[in-house]
Design a protein around this motif. Structure first.
Motif, PDB file in Angstrom:
ATOM      1  N   LYS A  48      65.720  39.421 108.078  1.00 46.53           N
ATOM      2  CA  LYS A  48      64.648  38.715 108.765  1.00 46.53           C
ATOM      3  C   LYS A  48      63.546  39.664 109.215  1.00 46.53           C
ATOM      4  O   LYS A  48      62.463  39.230 109.607  1.00 46.53           O
ATOM      5  N   THR A  49      63.823  40.947 109.144  1.00 45.39           N
ATOM      6  CA  THR A  49      62.817  41.957 109.501  1.00 45.39           C
ATOM      7  C   THR A  49      62.062  42.455 108.274  1.00 45.39           C
ATOM      8  O   THR A  49      61.433  43.516 108.316  1.00 45.39           O
ATOM      9  N   GLU A  52      58.376  43.359 108.855  1.00 46.12           N
ATOM     10  CA  GLU A  52      58.262  44.523 109.740  1.00 46.12           C
ATOM     11  C   GLU A  52      58.707  45.776 109.008  1.00 46.12           C
ATOM     12  O   GLU A  52      58.103  46.854 109.160  1.00 46.12           O
ATOM     13  N   ASP A  53      59.775  45.663 108.213  1.00 40.23           N
ATOM     14  CA  ASP A  53      60.266  46.820 107.450  1.00 40.23           C
ATOM     15  C   ASP A  53      59.216  47.321 106.464  1.00 40.23           C
ATOM     16  O   ASP A  53      59.162  48.506 106.140  1.00 40.23           O
ATOM     17  N   ASN A 286      60.932  33.364 108.874  1.00 43.40           N
ATOM     18  CA  ASN A 286      62.243  33.910 109.232  1.00 43.40           C
ATOM     19  C   ASN A 286      62.854  33.197 110.430  1.00 43.40           C
ATOM     20  O   ASN A 286      64.026  33.386 110.750  1.00 43.40           O
TER      21      ASN A 286
END
Length: 395
Positions: A48-49, A52-53, A286
């Motif tokens: 779900k990141t 951001e990753d 997400n």
């Protein structure tokens, strides 16, 4: 997930979405296909990141004013003047959609859904982003998912309506052409001969020499205007949303000659800018659980139904005033649900389907395409941003 892997996953999903969109002639839009893949992927193990990753979220948000300036260089004031009836129909349609969503939708699905729904329904990505930022600030996570689903589903509502209306209009135009009821050398049929060559309204700044129109210089000019717009919005206390201000500045600085037409395209940067810009839209998926999506089906269906009723009423009334067929007027009105390139694709498909000779196809296309293009740019590029900037204060 490491950064390069996360970026690759996003790029692969975008590419699949683009491929399906091309093969289905935009019936299944890139936004729809990519959104479904991301959502289902999050359900079945994709981190779900992911966004951001990929280390792209902050960049994507920072690039929005730059893209808005670029959008301002896509639409010439002269285009809006020549198709003023189309502009009025298009503007009235999204205003009507916003009003009926607020008045009728609020008691049916709740104000927290009805008001932000006008963002994606009246336009596209940027209008949705404006609404999403406001919803996120209020902690309305369900509304964030709701807005994203509206955005990815709107093609399935707008394109069929436009296709049916334009098909009827195309047959009428073809029959008139055959009977001689419409002059075959009609001036209006040549209205889009070369829009890029039309003069700018207030140009007084000389064009940047060709050798200096490098990607870095063009990007710098675009970012400079975006920065000025954000500063101006801040100085005005946020009375005018910074994204709306960036669009206004883009139009003005294009018209006075400081910015080149389609400036990010010339800088070979439009694709990557859009790559980044879509991240804030999809990252909300997400939060979408299967149960949440099921619970949103009714608000989504009602939002589209209510908005289309408002668009239809406004379009039919104005068709009587401007002496357009109701089919042409309604097709113009629903352009806000899909925009470019859908406006271009559906016009070409209709012209090729109803015309039996090259001359008939060309005649039908030149009658419907300018109106569809102007409507799409007016609603998705300009008006939806203003409407979202206004309605966001009511959320």
């Amino acid at each position: 997930m490491d950064t390069i892997t996360a970026l690759l996953v996003i790029a692969v999903v975008y590419a699949i979405g683009d491929y399906v969109s091309q093969k289905t002639k935009a019936i299944f839009s890139m936004l729809f296909v990519s959104g479904i893949i991301f959502m289902v992927g999050f359900w079945f193990g994709v981190p779900k990141t992911l966004f951001e990753d990929a280390a792209i979220v902050k960049l994507s948000l920072a690039l929005i004013p730059t893209l808005m300036v670029h959008m301002g260089t896509l639409m010439r004031l002269k285009d809006l003047q020549e198709e003023w009836k189309t502009v009025i129909i298009a503007l009235s349609a999204i205003i009507a959609a916003g009003i009926v969503l607020f008045l009728i939708g609020s008691p049916l699905i709740g104000k927290e859904f009805a008001v932000p729904a006008a963002g994606p329904i009246s336009g596209g990505v940027v209008a949705t982003l404006i609404m999403s930022e406001a919803a996120k600030a209020k902690g309305l996570e369900t509304v964030l998912v709701f807005l994203t689903l509206l955005l990815v589903l709107q093609n399935f509502v707008g394109l069929p309506i436009a296709s049916i209306c334009l098909s009827r209009e195309g047959h009428r135009l073809r029959d008139a052409y055959r009977s001689g009821g419409v002059l075959k050398d009609d001036k209006s049929s040549k209205s889009e001969a070369n829009p890029a060559e039309k003069e700018r309204k207030w140009k007084f700044i000389p064009e940047t020499p060709k050798e200096l129109q490098t990607p870095f210089i063009l990007i710098m000019k675009t970012m400079l205007v975006g920065w000025l717009a954000v500063v101006a919005s801040t100085l005005l206390g946020g009375v005018i949303d910074k994204f709306v201000m960036a669009l206004i500045f883009g139009i003005i600085f294009y018209e006075i000659g400081f910015l080149e037409p389609k400036i990010l395209t010339r800088a070979n940067s439009e694709g990557f800018t859009l790559f980044a810009l879509l991240v804030p839209i999809f990252m909300n998926l997400n939060k979408a659980t299967p149960g949440m999506v099921i619970s949103l089906i009714v608000p989504i269906v009602l939002s589209f139904a209510i908005a289309v009723v408002g668009i239809a009423i406004s379009s039919v009334i104005l068709s009587r005033i401007f002496k357009y067929s109701w089919e042409m007027s309604l097709a113009i009105g629903v352009c806000c649900l899909f925009g470019f390139p859908g406006t271009f694709i559906v016009s070409q498909e209709v012209a090729n389907a109803v015309g039996e000779t090259p001359e008939e196809k060309e005649f039908v296309l030149t009658k419907i395409l300018p109106k569809m293009l102007v409507s799409g740019f007016t609603t998705v590029t300009i008006a939806s941003v203003f409407l979202a900037g206004f309605l966001v204060k009511l959320l």
